[in-house]
Design an enzyme around this catalytic site. Structure first.
Site, PDB file in Angstrom:
ATOM      1  CG  ASN A  90       2.937 -10.644  -7.621  1.00  0.00           C
ATOM      2  OD1 ASN A  90       2.055 -11.189  -6.958  1.00  0.00           O
ATOM      3  ND2 ASN A  90       3.984 -11.321  -8.076  1.00  0.00           N
ATOM      4  CB  SER A 145      -2.196 -11.135   2.704  1.00  0.00           C
ATOM      5  OG  SER A 145      -2.403 -12.225   3.572  1.00  0.00           O
ATOM      6  CE1 TYR A 158       3.462 -11.970   2.307  1.00  0.00           C
ATOM      7  CE2 TYR A 158       1.500 -12.445   3.609  1.00  0.00           C
ATOM      8  CZ  TYR A 158       2.109 -12.256   2.386  1.00  0.00           C
ATOM      9  OH  TYR A 158       1.368 -12.352   1.232  1.00  0.00           O
ATOM     10  CB  SER A 161       4.965  -6.246   4.977  1.00  0.00           C
ATOM     11  OG  SER A 161       4.412  -7.433   4.413  1.00  0.00           O
ATOM     12  CE  LYS A 162       1.726  -8.851   0.849  1.00  0.00           C
ATOM     13  NZ  LYS A 162       1.955  -8.331  -0.523  1.00  0.00           N
TER      14      LYS A 162
END
Length: 244
Positions: A90, A145, A158, A161-162
């Site tokens: 997480n 995400s 971000y 990265s997901k």
């Protein structure tokens, strides 16, 4: 008997937001918790809340993307509990705020987001998997995400990265699925968290609370999902399908 009684559940980034909500939800279900975060004060507060619920917890301050911190955390948890049933990757960061467009994104910040959000879960999973494979049982749940499934302007490193998390989830799942271990991912949708405030400071629409999205994680950690592997779940859709 609760669904997760005596199950050992490891959660990274458990000091706030979704991580905290997950830790408390599993504690209420009877699980034994192993939690880590970089901020010790908030982490110990969550540990105290878990104990108030009557659950056992090992709380270790550390960076879930740092090799030595990962080794220390997992080794201590394995020594204490004997094994790990569930790993929830997480921990993540949003990067610079406001998030710059990629053309203006500083290389150092880009690398740090990838380190924490993608390399961290890779290293954690790589360290925890051997024990699961030996027992031929275990569940790894990665947090993704919508920005990891579709590229959006302004979500920078971000989102990228997901995207990495989604590919890694599918690859790990394909590699270990026949050995009794499953690897899945959850898009919790946009939530009312400190991270979301940094990403969307002028948000003018309704957000889910972290406590509202835990059910899909509870499902993926349970024997009910023992044959589910390599799948992507959206928390709101999961709740709709369950009639909640």
């Amino acid at each position: 008997m609760n669904t997760h009684t005596n199950q050992v559940v490891m959660i990274t980034g458990a000091s706030k937001g979704l991580g905290r909500a997950l830790a408390l939800a599993f504690a209420k279900g009877g699980a034994r918790l192993a939690i880590c975060a970089r901020g010790d004060e908030a982490l110990q507060q969550v540990a105290a809340e878990i104990k108030q619920l009557g659950a056992e917890v090992v709380a270790i301050r550390g960076d879930a993307a740092n090799q030595s911190d990962i080794e220390r955390f997992v080794a201590l948890v394995e020594a204490h509990y004997g094994h790990i049933d569930v790993l929830i990757n997480n921990a993540s960061i949003i990067g610079p705020s406001p998030i710059p467009y990629l053309l203006d994104y500083p290389e150092e910040d880009f690398a740090e987001v990838i380190r924490v959000n993608t390399i961290g879960p890779f290293l954690m999973t790589k360290r925890v998997l051997p024990g699961m494979l030996q027992r031929r049982k275990g569940s790894v749940i990665n947090v993704t995400s919508e920005a990891g499934n579709t590229g959006y302007a302004g979500w920078g490193a971000y989102g990228i990265s997901k995207f990495g998390i989604e590919g890694m989830t599918q690859t790990f799942a394909d590699e270990v699925g026949e050995a009794g271990v499953r690897v899945n991912m959850v898009d919790p949708t946009e939530m009312n968290t400190q991270m979301h405030k940094l990403a969307v400071p002028d948000c003018d629409y309704e957000l889910a609370e972290p406590e509202d999205v835990v059910d899909v994680f509870l499902y993926l950690a349970s024997d009910e999902s023992s044959t589910v592997n390599g799948q992507r779940f959206v928390a709101s859709q999961f709740l709709e399908e369950r009639g909640r």
